[in-house]
Design an enzyme around this catalytic site. Structure first.
Site, PDB file in Angstrom:
ATOM      1  N   HIS A   1       0.822  -1.214   0.000  1.00 54.27           N
ATOM      2  CA  HIS A   1       0.000   0.000   0.000  1.00 54.27           C
ATOM      3  C   HIS A   1       0.855   1.263   0.000  1.00 54.27           C
ATOM      4  O   HIS A   1       0.391   2.342  -0.400  1.00 54.27           O
ATOM      5  CB  HIS A   1      -0.924  -0.009   1.224  1.00 54.27           C
ATOM      6  CG  HIS A   1      -2.239   0.659   1.001  1.00 54.27           C
ATOM      7  ND1 HIS A   1      -2.411   1.723   0.133  1.00 54.27           N
ATOM      8  CD2 HIS A   1      -3.477   0.423   1.534  1.00 54.27           C
ATOM      9  CE1 HIS A   1      -3.677   2.114   0.141  1.00 54.27           C
ATOM     10  NE2 HIS A   1      -4.335   1.336   0.975  1.00 54.27           N
TER      11      HIS A   1
ATOM     12  N   ASP B   1      -8.804  -9.237 -18.430  1.00 55.88           N
ATOM     13  CA  ASP B   1      -8.805 -10.426 -19.286  1.00 55.88           C
ATOM     14  C   ASP B   1      -7.375 -10.666 -19.761  1.00 55.88           C
ATOM     15  O   ASP B   1      -6.825  -9.884 -20.539  1.00 55.88           O
ATOM     16  CB  ASP B   1      -9.749 -10.194 -20.461  1.00 55.88           C
ATOM     17  CG  ASP B   1      -9.782 -11.356 -21.439  1.00 55.88           C
ATOM     18  OD1 ASP B   1      -9.044 -12.351 -21.235  1.00 55.88           O
ATOM     19  OD2 ASP B   1     -10.537 -11.270 -22.423  1.00 55.88           O
TER      20      ASP B   1
END
Length: 438
Positions: free
Chosen positions: A164, A378
């Protein structure tokens, strides 16, 4: 159902082209510096065996082909996203971009992917398919790690743990989009990331590291996943539209969760079951609110927390009151507000927020990745069947909102104290608009 993966290989993926010497030291922005150490963004992307078989034109085992494609395209992506394969943050000032590489783990799971996704304890199982537990102090230091899980049915899950300190969910989403485009051979559609831009708006300062242990909740907490279908969201929005126009999906869901959580807290903390005052806090992406606007591909933790005024629950307080307060919290972070916090101004905002949170009034914190387009990743065998995170977040009264695969609904991962969660799940109004999956 125990379905832990068995690790079959671990290797290091390095960028396909070495990082230039002048890029070897990446300064953190002030917003990056303010994040506690040892916090990782966990994400799991699941792909069904049906989609994989259709993409490869058969039913044979394609795992080795998938693995190689992922590793090759990851290596290419790291050329542009070079800080992610460097050493973790040093002295809370910068990242050493030395091409150390990204850990890539392969795992085999003796279970069907559908068995995992349909399991009522899904949120507890997700972490078994990540490179490491994002809230474990003993986790290895890394900026990015990937775990490719192969299920007995032929389905796969890609687990990602992202430091993070390097950026927020938008940052991770941009990286995944670039990686998937490269895997599909469409690298020409990529937009190059902007690594240093956030530093221009929020220059780093010499400040001490924030210890992750300081933000951990000491109470026993539990995380559960609640589903808002597109139909139920429309019904809920219609209910509120008579008094508030054009509520966003986030504002609509916030109102119901906030109200239900506060009702639960009232029942567990007061014999009279009296509602208490509370506040709502929203994590707001400021890329589009900077003048001029920053592109989405700008790396960093470019968000602020917006805290609502105290909502005093006296007399008749309805769902519309919560919705109105949620809207104020989200929309108060406009261009004028952001212009005031550029540079050191953010420190005054944070000090004020800490003081407001310490008033003894419960604060319910919401963050959303609905705009992250996580279902668009994808890699060459179709879009994910499901995208999720891990339960057991270390802070109570925290909610993270995910989109559903059809783009119309919302998944809410809600963390409350264990006693509050029991009452929360029983709330009739909440039950009317949701289904619980964990």
């Amino acid at each position: 159902m125990a379905a832990k993966g068995e690790i079959v290989s671990i290797e290091t993926i390095k960028p396909s082209t070495p990082t230039h010497d002048h890029l070897r030291d990446l300064k953190l922005s002030l917003l990056d510096q303010l994040l506690p150490n040892q916090i990782y963004i966990p994400l799991l992307l699941c792909y069904s065996h049906h989609d994989i078989n259709n993409a490869f034109g058969g039913t044979s085992d394609h795992f080795s082909t998938i693995s190689q494609k992922l590793k090759t395209s990851l290596s290419q992506a790291l050329t542009l996203y070079y800080p992610y394969c460097g050493k973790p943050v040093k002295d809370n000032l910068s990242i050493e971009c030395n091409d150390t590489g990204v850990v890539f783990i392969e795992s085999k799971v003796n279970a069907k992917l559908s068995d995992i996704l349909n399991n009522p304890l899904l949120e507890l199982m997700v972490k078994d398919f990540l490179p490491f537990d994002p809230y474990n102090f003993d986790a290895p230091e890394a900026n990015l790690a990937v775990q490719l899980n192969q299920f007995s049915c032929g389905g796969i899950a890609i687990g990602v743990s992202f430091n993070h300190k390097l950026g927020d969910a938008i940052t991770l989403g941009c990286f995944l989009r670039a990686w998937s485009l490269l895997a599909r051979g469409q690298g020409s559609l990529m937009v190059a990331p902007q690594m240093e831009t956030s530093n221009l708006y929020f220059p780093p300062k010499n400040i001490e590291k924030i210890n992750f242990r300081d933000v951990i909740c000491k109470e026993e907490i539990v995380t559960k996943r609640f589903m808002f279908s597109g139909t139920n969201l429309s019904r809920l929005r219609d209910k509120l539209s008579s008094s508030i126009q054009n509520l966003s999906r986030v504002e609509t869901v916030t109102a119901l969760i906030w109200k239900s959580a506060l009702e639960a807290a009232a029942k567990t903390s007061s014999k009279e079951q009296i509602f208490h005052a509370s506040k709502v806090c929203h994590v707001v992406n400021i890329r589009g609110r900077v003048v001029p606007p920053l592109p989405e591909v700008t790396r960093g933790n470019l968000f602020v927390q917006s805290l609502s005024p105290k909502l005093e629950l006296k007399g008749e307080v309805g769902l519309h009151d919560f919705a109105e307060m949620a809207r104020k919290a989200v929309r108060s972070v406009d261009k004028d507000y952001v212009s005031k916090i550029i540079g050191d101004g953010i420190l005054e905002v944070i000090e004020e927020m800490i003081a407001n949170k310490e008033e003894g009034v419960p604060v319910y914190t919401f963050s959303s990745v609905i705009g992250m387009d996580c279902y668009e990743n994808d890699f060459g065998w179709g879009k994910p069947t499901w995208v999720g995170t891990v339960g057991g977040r270390p802070m109570k009264n925290a909610v993270i909102l995910f989109p559903t695969r059809d783009g119309k609904g919302t998944e809410a991962w809600i963390t409350l104290s264990k006693v509050d969660m029991v009452e929360f799940e029983r709330n009739p109004e909440l039950i009317h608009y949701t289904s619980v999956n964990c």
